[in-house]
Enzyme design. Sequence first.
Site, PDB file in Angstrom:
ATOM      1  N   CYS A 113       0.816  -1.231   0.000  1.00  0.00           N
ATOM      2  CA  CYS A 113       0.000   0.000   0.000  1.00  0.00           C
ATOM      3  C   CYS A 113       0.844   1.273   0.000  1.00  0.00           C
ATOM      4  O   CYS A 113       0.317   2.362  -0.212  1.00  0.00           O
ATOM      5  CB  CYS A 113      -0.939   0.007   1.191  1.00  0.00           C
ATOM      6  SG  CYS A 113      -2.020  -1.411   1.216  1.00  0.00           S
ATOM      7  N   HIS A 253      -3.234   7.047   3.050  1.00  0.00           N
ATOM      8  CA  HIS A 253      -3.683   5.767   2.495  1.00  0.00           C
ATOM      9  C   HIS A 253      -5.068   5.475   3.064  1.00  0.00           C
ATOM     10  O   HIS A 253      -5.333   5.671   4.244  1.00  0.00           O
ATOM     11  CB  HIS A 253      -2.693   4.665   2.886  1.00  0.00           C
ATOM     12  CG  HIS A 253      -3.173   3.295   2.550  1.00  0.00           C
ATOM     13  ND1 HIS A 253      -3.727   2.992   1.325  1.00  0.00           N
ATOM     14  CD2 HIS A 253      -3.201   2.138   3.271  1.00  0.00           C
ATOM     15  CE1 HIS A 253      -4.068   1.717   1.310  1.00  0.00           C
ATOM     16  NE2 HIS A 253      -3.769   1.175   2.482  1.00  0.00           N
ATOM     17  N   ASN A 284     -10.279  -0.038   0.287  1.00  0.00           N
ATOM     18  CA  ASN A 284      -8.814  -0.012   0.288  1.00  0.00           C
ATOM     19  C   ASN A 284      -8.324  -0.538  -1.064  1.00  0.00           C
ATOM     20  O   ASN A 284      -8.481  -1.723  -1.370  1.00  0.00           O
ATOM     21  CB  ASN A 284      -8.308  -0.899   1.440  1.00  0.00           C
ATOM     22  CG  ASN A 284      -6.793  -0.944   1.528  1.00  0.00           C
ATOM     23  OD1 ASN A 284      -6.095  -0.501   0.620  1.00  0.00           O
ATOM     24  ND2 ASN A 284      -6.278  -1.483   2.620  1.00  0.00           N
TER      25      ASN A 284
END
Length: 333
Positions: A113, A253, A284
């Site tokens: 990520c 994020h 996500n």
Amino acid sequence: MKKSRIIATGVYLPEKVLTNADLEKMVDTSDEWIVSRTGMKERRIARDDEYTSDMGAIAAERCLESIDMPKDKVDCIITATLTPDYTFPSTACLIQNKLKVKGAACFDIQAACTGFIYALSIAKAYVDSGTYKNVLVVTSEKLSSIVDYTDRSTCVLFGDGASAVLVSAEGDGLEVTSICLGADGEQADLLYMPGGGCRNPASHETVEGGLHFLKMSGNEVFKHAVRRMESAAKECLEIAKINEKDVSWIVPHQANVRIIDAIAKRFEHLPADRIYKTVHKYGNTSCSSVGLALDELMKEGNVSNNEHLLLTAFGSGFTWGASILTYKKGNVS
Ligand code: ACO
């Protein structure tokens, strides 16, 4: 030394929307649980015949078109992904072929990520040093290909999507003022996919054992994510000698709205509505999440000359990173 700027952005989101109501029909979950624990309402899912390189190529194309940049001016393509089309060749090479940018250097990086910020740091180094003029950073994830849709603890969290930014020595845009990166390999097994590499190559056993699905110790990851995203962001401010009060937006994020809100609380001078969120609509999307949010923020037109944005991300590895971007109009000094 030149100073690199992000002079264009582009994104791609698959059409198919997977809502919490859809997930209620697939696993033992509820809209109430998902919204209260994650802030997510829906996420996008790629078609079966739509791959990471396809999504990345469309995002890249839109990025270049937004400033009428001819494709043959791209010197290098860096793709961040943990769901590449193949183990090799790189997804960046496949994107190059789809874009028809012959000759540009191409490679993938894997920082989960945190991939957007890691890839941006490489693009910055190339542009600042004069090695390349125009570097395309593409993030693309088809997480639906590694999510177990019978496991309620992970399947509600992830979505697919791609983003692209053009990092260049010339043009109006977001100057990459500072970047901080970090990692802790001791925590690798808290968030990983056991199968498919040389340790557990694909076999009947690995498929039957579910080793080709993402595994996550959510609670543990949560604590590390908050701590690391905060510390990376603060370290980045310190290096750039920029006060927290002078940051206009934090673009984190988008793993979980509770993680984002916990970070927001640690920046007491920043109003809560200045931490940018897309998690409710895309879930996500791993390394694409920062690029997707950045593109939306810039297109809303709420960033003025000399304003600072603070990006921060965390992912498997563990990896983490932060970057300060400063909006600059006019010639690069
Ligand atoms: N629906 C209903 N109940 C659920 C669901 C669901 N979808 N998922 C889990 N539960 C249950 C659990 O079974 C547990 O039940 P029990 O108490 O009877 O055992 C209960 O809910 C609580 O589970 P927790 O895991 O403690 O829930 P938590 O509040 O921690 O939320 C979550 C889980 C959302 C995964 C959270 O821990 C999280 O967001 N973690 C961080 C994820 C992250 O940051 N990832 C970053 C990087 S991603 C990357 O690199 C690819």
